[in-house]
Design an enzyme around this catalytic site. Structure first.
Site, PDB file in Angstrom:
ATOM      1  N   ARG A   4      12.113  39.949  -2.194  1.00 54.76           N
ATOM      2  CA  ARG A   4      11.314  38.963  -2.941  1.00 54.76           C
ATOM      3  C   ARG A   4       9.946  39.547  -3.250  1.00 54.76           C
ATOM      4  O   ARG A   4       9.181  39.894  -2.356  1.00 54.76           O
ATOM      5  CB  ARG A   4      11.191  37.659  -2.134  1.00 54.76           C
ATOM      6  CG  ARG A   4      10.568  36.538  -2.946  1.00 54.76           C
ATOM      7  CD  ARG A   4      10.761  35.172  -2.306  1.00 54.76           C
ATOM      8  NE  ARG A   4      12.076  34.581  -2.526  1.00 54.76           N
ATOM      9  CZ  ARG A   4      12.469  34.033  -3.660  1.00 54.76           C
ATOM     10  NH1 ARG A   4      11.668  33.999  -4.704  1.00 54.76           N
ATOM     11  NH2 ARG A   4      13.683  33.533  -3.768  1.00 54.76           N
ATOM     12  N   LYS A  11      18.403  42.035  -1.466  1.00 55.20           N
ATOM     13  CA  LYS A  11      17.358  41.332  -2.231  1.00 55.20           C
ATOM     14  C   LYS A  11      15.981  41.567  -1.621  1.00 55.20           C
ATOM     15  O   LYS A  11      15.818  41.571  -0.415  1.00 55.20           O
ATOM     16  CB  LYS A  11      17.666  39.830  -2.259  1.00 55.20           C
ATOM     17  CG  LYS A  11      16.636  39.015  -3.032  1.00 55.20           C
ATOM     18  CD  LYS A  11      17.101  37.580  -3.235  1.00 55.20           C
ATOM     19  CE  LYS A  11      16.571  36.661  -2.160  1.00 55.20           C
ATOM     20  NZ  LYS A  11      16.946  35.251  -2.379  1.00 55.20           N
ATOM     21  N   THR A  37      17.174  34.136  -8.096  1.00 52.59           N
ATOM     22  CA  THR A  37      18.129  34.933  -7.320  1.00 52.59           C
ATOM     23  C   THR A  37      19.485  34.983  -8.028  1.00 52.59           C
ATOM     24  O   THR A  37      20.074  36.055  -8.225  1.00 52.59           O
ATOM     25  CB  THR A  37      18.300  34.308  -5.904  1.00 52.59           C
ATOM     26  OG1 THR A  37      17.014  34.282  -5.278  1.00 52.59           O
ATOM     27  CG2 THR A  37      19.285  35.076  -5.060  1.00 52.59           C
ATOM     28  N   GLY A  52      16.126  29.570  -9.455  1.00 61.20           N
ATOM     29  CA  GLY A  52      17.322  30.149 -10.068  1.00 61.20           C
ATOM     30  C   GLY A  52      17.205  31.657 -10.224  1.00 61.20           C
ATOM     31  O   GLY A  52      18.147  32.332 -10.639  1.00 61.20           O
ATOM     32  N   ARG A  76      12.578  26.054   5.006  1.00 57.63           N
ATOM     33  CA  ARG A  76      12.243  27.428   4.618  1.00 57.63           C
ATOM     34  C   ARG A  76      10.886  27.865   5.168  1.00 57.63           C
ATOM     35  O   ARG A  76      10.550  29.033   5.104  1.00 57.63           O
ATOM     36  CB  ARG A  76      12.283  27.576   3.088  1.00 57.63           C
ATOM     37  CG  ARG A  76      13.732  27.617   2.578  1.00 57.63           C
ATOM     38  CD  ARG A  76      13.811  27.897   1.116  1.00 57.63           C
ATOM     39  NE  ARG A  76      13.374  26.756   0.333  1.00 57.63           N
ATOM     40  CZ  ARG A  76      13.236  26.766  -0.991  1.00 57.63           C
ATOM     41  NH1 ARG A  76      13.499  27.874  -1.653  1.00 57.63           N
ATOM     42  NH2 ARG A  76      12.864  25.692  -1.640  1.00 57.63           N
ATOM     43  N   GLN A  77      10.127  26.918   5.710  1.00 57.50           N
ATOM     44  CA  GLN A  77       8.848  27.285   6.355  1.00 57.50           C
ATOM     45  C   GLN A  77       9.136  27.538   7.822  1.00 57.50           C
ATOM     46  O   GLN A  77       8.811  26.743   8.697  1.00 57.50           O
ATOM     47  CB  GLN A  77       7.832  26.167   6.163  1.00 57.50           C
ATOM     48  CG  GLN A  77       7.456  25.951   4.699  1.00 57.50           C
ATOM     49  CD  GLN A  77       6.310  24.976   4.568  1.00 57.50           C
ATOM     50  OE1 GLN A  77       5.323  25.056   5.285  1.00 57.50           O
ATOM     51  NE2 GLN A  77       6.449  24.026   3.656  1.00 57.50           N
ATOM     52  N   ASP A  84       0.821  -1.231   0.000  1.00 60.65           N
ATOM     53  CA  ASP A  84       0.000   0.000   0.000  1.00 60.65           C
ATOM     54  C   ASP A  84       0.847   1.269   0.000  1.00 60.65           C
ATOM     55  O   ASP A  84       0.323   2.378   0.041  1.00 60.65           O
ATOM     56  CB  ASP A  84      -0.941   0.000   1.218  1.00 60.65           C
ATOM     57  CG  ASP A  84      -0.176   0.042   2.543  1.00 60.65           C
ATOM     58  OD1 ASP A  84       1.072   0.029   2.526  1.00 60.65           O
ATOM     59  OD2 ASP A  84      -0.830   0.095   3.596  1.00 60.65           O
TER      60      ASP A  84
HETATM   61  C1  R5P Z   1      16.493  32.769   0.151  1.00 60.89           C
HETATM   62  O1  R5P Z   1      16.470  33.382   1.211  1.00 60.89           O
HETATM   63  C2  R5P Z   1      17.480  31.698  -0.114  1.00 60.89           C
HETATM   64  O2  R5P Z   1      18.670  31.938   0.562  1.00 60.89           O
HETATM   65  C3  R5P Z   1      17.741  31.527  -1.600  1.00 60.89           C
HETATM   66  O3  R5P Z   1      18.363  32.708  -2.085  1.00 60.89           O
HETATM   67  C4  R5P Z   1      16.475  31.277  -2.335  1.00 60.89           C
HETATM   68  O4  R5P Z   1      15.751  30.222  -1.744  1.00 60.89           O
HETATM   69  C5  R5P Z   1      16.773  30.940  -3.798  1.00 60.89           C
HETATM   70  O5  R5P Z   1      15.563  30.735  -4.473  1.00 60.89           O
HETATM   71  P1  R5P Z   1      15.462  30.981  -6.036  1.00 60.89           P
HETATM   72  O6  R5P Z   1      16.491  30.133  -6.711  1.00 60.89           O
HETATM   73  O7  R5P Z   1      14.053  30.537  -6.365  1.00 60.89           O
HETATM   74  O8  R5P Z   1      15.646  32.439  -6.289  1.00 60.89           O
END
Ligand code: R5P
Length: 281
Positions: A185, A183, A217, A215, A89-90, A32
């Site tokens: 987001r 940075k 960032t 990718g 990351r959560q 299962d």
């Molecule tokens: C963010 O705080 C992390 O350190 C990475 O920069 C991020 O998770 C990279 O994500 P992505 O490749 O989607 O930009």
């Protein structure tokens, strides 16, 4: 005594090469889909290596039932080495009603394991949720060793403020300077990046970060560095999560992309196993 879980099976050969014979454990699935584990070795202390990348939930459950089987078998001290920690990351509530998911995972692992070693956890602060001893294993030595000859003179760059400590540690090992970008987001797939006051004209740059997912960032940072006149751009990242097409997108715009082998990918060229086992001096 070392047990290698299914999530870390890509590291099995390297772990065996370094540590010798591994513990005898049977891991399979019931029809299962549920996991079945059975520990055949016995002893007092044991180290389990289990990564929690795809399938994340299944690998977390496997770590838990392995813990239970090892306790049942009489092991007294359990250490868990996690190359990649899912849910890391959560780490905060951004909308009312959300969990701190990494806390739930770390608390659950703490039911069975006395010590936890995680490679480059996204937010080291979260390790306090693990009830026992918890260590963030730095990738700095491994990344610096890999790029030492390739980079020559140059600068190490963090693509955001949060990545500065890691970039600084790599730069220190290479005897180079370091800097960072700012940075912001905009959405899960879109970031805005601003350069700070650095001069990269004619210099090689090594961008160091914890994760590449879309990718976005790295692509943004690279395009700014090219505009600023950087010579060669290298990317050394810990976890290659790589959303669809991200390896190709990033590889196209940089001189070399290499990630560690916490997650198996075509560019996992940096060996983190000696660091995870506490063996790199
Ligand atoms: C963010 O705080 C992390 O350190 C990475 O920069 C991020 O998770 C990279 O994500 P992505 O490749 O989607 O930009």
């Amino acid at each position: 005594m070392i047990v290698v879980g299914s999530g870390a099976r890509h590291l099995r050969g390297e772990i065996e090469r370094i540590c010798g014979k591994l513990a005898s454990v049977e891991i399979k699935k019931f029809p299962d889909g549920e996991k079945y584990v059975r520990v055949l070795s016995s002893g007092n202390e044991v180290t389990v290596v289990q990564s929690t990348y795809k399938p994340q939930d299944e690998n977390i459950v496997e770590a838990l039932i392995l813990g239970d089987a090892l306790r049942e078998r009489g092991f007294k001290r359990l250490r868990l080495l996690v190359p990649y920690l899912a849910y890391s990351r959560q780490d905060r509530v951004t909308h009312e009603g959300e969990p701190v998911s990494v806390r739930a995972v770390l608390k659950a692992l703490g039911i069975y394991y006395d010590e936890l070693y995680v490679v480059d956890v996204h937010n080291p602060e979260t390790l306090r949720f693990f009830p026992g001893k918890a260590v963030n294993v730095s990738p700095a030595k491994a990344i610096a060793t890999y790029f030492k000859e390739k980079l020559g003179e140059g600068i190490v760059l963090a693509p955001d403020r949060g990545a500065r400590t890691r970039a600084k540690a790599v730069a220190r090992r290479l005897g180079l300077g370091h800097s960072h970008f700012e940075k912001h987001r905009v959405s899960p797939t879109e970031v805005e990046i601003r350069p700070v006051d650095i001069d990269v004209e004619g210099k090689n740059v090594l961008i160091v970060d914890d994760i590449i997912s879309t990718g976005g960032t790295i692509m943004k940072a690279t395009s700014i560095l090219r505009r600023m006149g950087a010579e060669r751009i290298f990317v050394g990242v810990t976890h290659g999560v790589f959303a669809d097409g991200a390896i190709e997108r990033v590889s196209k715009v940089v001189d070399e992309l290499a990630v560690t082998n916490t997650i198996p990918t075509p560019v996992s060229r940096i060996n983190i196993v000696p660091d995870l086992l506490g063996l790199r001096g």
